[in-house]
Design a protein around this motif. Structure first.
Motif, PDB file in Angstrom:
ATOM      1  N   ASP A  91       0.189 -46.250  82.154  1.00 58.20           N
ATOM      2  CA  ASP A  91       1.646 -46.289  82.052  1.00 58.20           C
ATOM      3  C   ASP A  91       2.209 -47.710  82.117  1.00 58.20           C
ATOM      4  OD1 ASP A  91       1.135 -46.857  84.693  1.00 58.20           O
ATOM      5  OD2 ASP A  91       2.477 -45.325  85.516  1.00 58.20           O
ATOM      6  N   ASP A  92       1.377 -48.688  81.817  1.00 56.66           N
ATOM      7  CA  ASP A  92       1.846 -50.073  81.768  1.00 56.66           C
ATOM      8  C   ASP A  92       3.017 -50.175  80.792  1.00 56.66           C
ATOM      9  OD1 ASP A  92       1.903 -52.925  80.674  1.00 56.66           O
ATOM     10  OD2 ASP A  92       0.412 -53.165  82.254  1.00 56.66           O
ATOM     11  N   ASP A  93       4.079 -50.846  81.195  1.00 58.13           N
ATOM     12  CA  ASP A  93       5.292 -50.921  80.374  1.00 58.13           C
ATOM     13  C   ASP A  93       5.086 -51.672  79.059  1.00 58.13           C
ATOM     14  OD1 ASP A  93       6.728 -49.530  82.268  1.00 58.13           O
ATOM     15  OD2 ASP A  93       7.570 -51.327  83.219  1.00 58.13           O
ATOM     16  N   ASP A  94       4.034 -52.450  78.955  1.00 57.02           N
ATOM     17  CA  ASP A  94       3.817 -53.261  77.763  1.00 57.02           C
ATOM     18  C   ASP A  94       3.110 -52.518  76.636  1.00 57.02           C
ATOM     19  OD1 ASP A  94       5.018 -55.481  78.904  1.00 57.02           O
ATOM     20  OD2 ASP A  94       3.129 -56.264  79.714  1.00 57.02           O
ATOM     21  N   ILE A  95       2.644 -51.308  76.890  1.00 54.92           N
ATOM     22  CA  ILE A  95       1.840 -50.584  75.899  1.00 54.92           C
ATOM     23  C   ILE A  95       2.281 -49.134  75.796  1.00 54.92           C
ATOM     24  CG2 ILE A  95      -0.177 -52.077  76.192  1.00 54.92           C
ATOM     25  CD1 ILE A  95      -1.384 -49.860  77.972  1.00 54.92           C
ATOM     26  N   ILE A  96       1.920 -48.521  74.664  1.00 57.82           N
ATOM     27  CA  ILE A  96       2.145 -47.088  74.440  1.00 57.82           C
ATOM     28  C   ILE A  96       0.841 -46.513  73.892  1.00 57.82           C
ATOM     29  CG2 ILE A  96       3.444 -45.346  73.174  1.00 57.82           C
ATOM     30  CD1 ILE A  96       5.722 -47.400  72.965  1.00 57.82           C
ATOM     31  N   GLY A  97       0.255 -45.561  74.604  1.00 60.25           N
ATOM     32  CA  GLY A  97      -1.014 -44.984  74.182  1.00 60.25           C
ATOM     33  C   GLY A  97      -0.922 -43.501  73.913  1.00 60.25           C
ATOM     34  N   GLU A  98      -1.814 -43.023  73.057  1.00 57.15           N
ATOM     35  CA  GLU A  98      -1.894 -41.590  72.770  1.00 57.15           C
ATOM     36  C   GLU A  98      -3.281 -41.266  72.233  1.00 57.15           C
ATOM     37  OE1 GLU A  98       0.419 -40.178  69.423  1.00 57.15           O
ATOM     38  OE2 GLU A  98       0.461 -42.178  68.538  1.00 57.15           O
ATOM     39  N   ASP A  99      -3.664 -40.019  72.351  1.00 53.66           N
ATOM     40  CA  ASP A  99      -4.895 -39.523  71.741  1.00 53.66           C
ATOM     41  C   ASP A  99      -4.547 -38.879  70.417  1.00 53.66           C
ATOM     42  OD1 ASP A  99      -7.140 -39.952  73.744  1.00 53.66           O
ATOM     43  OD2 ASP A  99      -5.647 -38.980  75.008  1.00 53.66           O
ATOM     44  N   ILE A 100      -5.263 -39.287  69.388  1.00 50.45           N
ATOM     45  CA  ILE A 100      -5.016 -38.763  68.045  1.00 50.45           C
ATOM     46  C   ILE A 100      -6.330 -38.219  67.482  1.00 50.45           C
ATOM     47  CG2 ILE A 100      -3.073 -40.298  67.659  1.00 50.45           C
ATOM     48  CD1 ILE A 100      -6.255 -41.115  65.837  1.00 50.45           C
ATOM     49  N   THR A 101      -6.232 -37.606  66.318  1.00 44.74           N
ATOM     50  CA  THR A 101      -7.419 -37.106  65.620  1.00 44.74           C
ATOM     51  C   THR A 101      -7.400 -37.610  64.187  1.00 44.74           C
ATOM     52  OG1 THR A 101      -7.454 -35.093  66.974  1.00 44.74           O
ATOM     53  CG2 THR A 101      -8.690 -35.041  64.926  1.00 44.74           C
ATOM     54  N   ILE A 139       7.089 -54.066  69.251  1.00 44.93           N
ATOM     55  CA  ILE A 139       6.560 -54.637  68.012  1.00 44.93           C
ATOM     56  C   ILE A 139       7.712 -55.119  67.150  1.00 44.93           C
ATOM     57  CG2 ILE A 139       5.347 -54.118  65.859  1.00 44.93           C
ATOM     58  CD1 ILE A 139       3.611 -52.153  67.409  1.00 44.93           C
ATOM     59  N   ASP A 140       7.605 -56.337  66.697  1.00 47.18           N
ATOM     60  CA  ASP A 140       8.588 -56.897  65.766  1.00 47.18           C
ATOM     61  C   ASP A 140       8.209 -56.453  64.359  1.00 47.18           C
ATOM     62  OD1 ASP A 140      10.238 -58.378  64.152  1.00 47.18           O
ATOM     63  OD2 ASP A 140       9.647 -60.342  64.947  1.00 47.18           O
ATOM     64  N   ALA A 190      -5.705 -47.836  56.732  1.00 46.84           N
ATOM     65  CA  ALA A 190      -4.604 -47.100  56.102  1.00 46.84           C
ATOM     66  C   ALA A 190      -3.406 -46.930  57.025  1.00 46.84           C
ATOM     67  CB  ALA A 190      -5.101 -45.720  55.655  1.00 46.84           C
ATOM     68  N   LEU A 191      -3.525 -47.353  58.257  1.00 52.53           N
ATOM     69  CA  LEU A 191      -2.471 -47.130  59.245  1.00 52.53           C
ATOM     70  C   LEU A 191      -1.232 -47.970  58.937  1.00 52.53           C
ATOM     71  CD1 LEU A 191      -1.886 -45.675  61.991  1.00 52.53           C
ATOM     72  CD2 LEU A 191      -2.649 -47.796  63.094  1.00 52.53           C
ATOM     73  N   GLU A 192      -0.080 -47.334  58.935  1.00 49.58           N
ATOM     74  CA  GLU A 192       1.161 -48.074  58.728  1.00 49.58           C
ATOM     75  C   GLU A 192       1.531 -48.862  59.985  1.00 49.58           C
ATOM     76  OE1 GLU A 192       4.242 -45.475  57.466  1.00 49.58           O
ATOM     77  OE2 GLU A 192       3.234 -44.885  55.604  1.00 49.58           O
ATOM     78  N   GLY A 193       2.205 -49.978  59.775  1.00 58.25           N
ATOM     79  CA  GLY A 193       2.684 -50.756  60.901  1.00 58.25           C
ATOM     80  C   GLY A 193       1.760 -51.843  61.376  1.00 58.25           C
ATOM     81  N   THR A 194       0.700 -52.133  60.604  1.00 61.64           N
ATOM     82  CA  THR A 194      -0.174 -53.257  60.928  1.00 61.64           C
ATOM     83  C   THR A 194       0.049 -54.364  59.899  1.00 61.64           C
ATOM     84  OG1 THR A 194      -2.135 -52.811  59.557  1.00 61.64           O
ATOM     85  CG2 THR A 194      -1.873 -51.531  61.588  1.00 61.64           C
TER      86      THR A 194
END
Length: 303
Positions: free
Chosen positions: A69-79, A99-100, A179-183
């Motif tokens: 739960d660090d305020d600097d990051i957002i994590g999730e489990d995906i498939t 993220i800018d 293929a990930l958007e936002g990189t």
């Protein structure tokens, strides 16, 4: 086993022959029974061979450097799908919280050891996100229900998988990040032990990989090195006889093919020295190696 130092156990508290014996066990070169039989010579003063194995095995209460739960990051489990691998793969993906859009981050694939996506590797994913990257750690045990909660079980499970299919699961993870958007479109990879070997294989299979930092992983064949385009920062432990025996041929092939690489060989440390959950962990050298890894990615993954 030597007299323990003050605080948590370190490699200095164990005979090197015992550490080498544990390395063989941890990598499936000997069975648990054989380890316990051979470790009996260090079982003195009421200490059992099973207790020795327990002290050398990971303790994940020690693993967390960056909280979920660090305020600097957002994590999730995906498939994501792995059609040429073992099926749908669960992965832990963590992004910087702020993220800018004008300056999107690069992405880094994090490949686990030979035991599934354990808490240590999940923490490494978070560390890279906190450093400013989108980081993702796939679980190679997804088709078997995922990391089972203990490394002994995870090691046994990973050994049962078709190894070519397992490798394709990580290749599919690399392609998912592509293929990930936002990189910013640049993808790097790091991995540890088995995962270090996968990073080397990724560098061969994907000449477009922007940078790699393999930790004490098996090298590709000399013939395969010609295909590598990614700059590599190769992390090795000076006391790691098993992996280091393969290094001269790898280095020769890198030099022969004029590849961009730096090899850091850390003095006085064992295979697994970056893993902060076992006595083989060396805090000073691990911090140095991680600083170098992040600097390497910042150099070669910049937009």
């Amino acid at each position: 086993m030597n007299k323990p130092t003050q605080g948590r156990l370190t490699a200095a508290d164990f005979d090197q022959d015992l550490l080498d014996l544990y390395d063989y066990y941890a990598h499936g070169k000997i069975s648990k029974r054989e380890f316990l039989d051979r470790a009996g010579k260090w079982a003195v003063g009421g200490l059992t061979a099973a207790a020795i194995l327990g002290t050398l095995s990971p303790n994940y209460a020690l693993a967390q450097q960056v909280a979920e739960d660090d305020d600097d990051i957002i994590g999730e489990d995906i498939t994501y799908p792995s059609p040429d691998g073992t099926g749908d793969i669960t992965a832990y993906i963590v992004r910087p919280a702020n993220i800018d859009p004008a300056h999107p981050p690069a992405a880094v694939l994090v490949v686990h050891e030979n035991r599934g996506l354990n808490p240590y590797i999940r923490d490494v994913v978070r560390r890279l996100a906190k450093a400013g990257f989108i980081a993702m750690g796939p679980d190679g045990l997804s088709s078997l229900g995922g990391y089972p909660g203990t490394d002994d079980e995870g090691r046994d499970m990973q050994r049962t998988l078709d190894q070519d299919a397992l490798l394709n699961d990580f290749f599919a993870g690399f392609e998912y990040l592509q293929a990930l958007e936002g990189t910013n479109g640049k993808i790097g990879a790091t991995g540890f032990c088995y995962g270090g070997g996968v990073v080397n294989k990724l560098a061969v299979a994907y000449p477009e990989m922007a940078a790699g930092v393999p930790f004490y992983g098996a090298p590709p064949t000399a013939e395969q090195v010609a295909a590598i385009q990614a700059p590599l920062r190769i992390q090795l432990a000076a006391l790691d006889q098993r992996i280091n025996a393969m290094w001269p041929a790898y280095q020769e092939a890198l030099e022969k093919n004029d590849k961009r690489y730096v090899a850091d060989i850390y003095p006085g440390v064992n295979h697994g020295f970056h893993n902060d959950t076992t006595p083989r962990y060396d805090a000073e050298m691990a911090k140095l190696a991680e600083t170098r890894m992040i600097a390497w990615f910042r150099t070669y993954l910049a937009g």
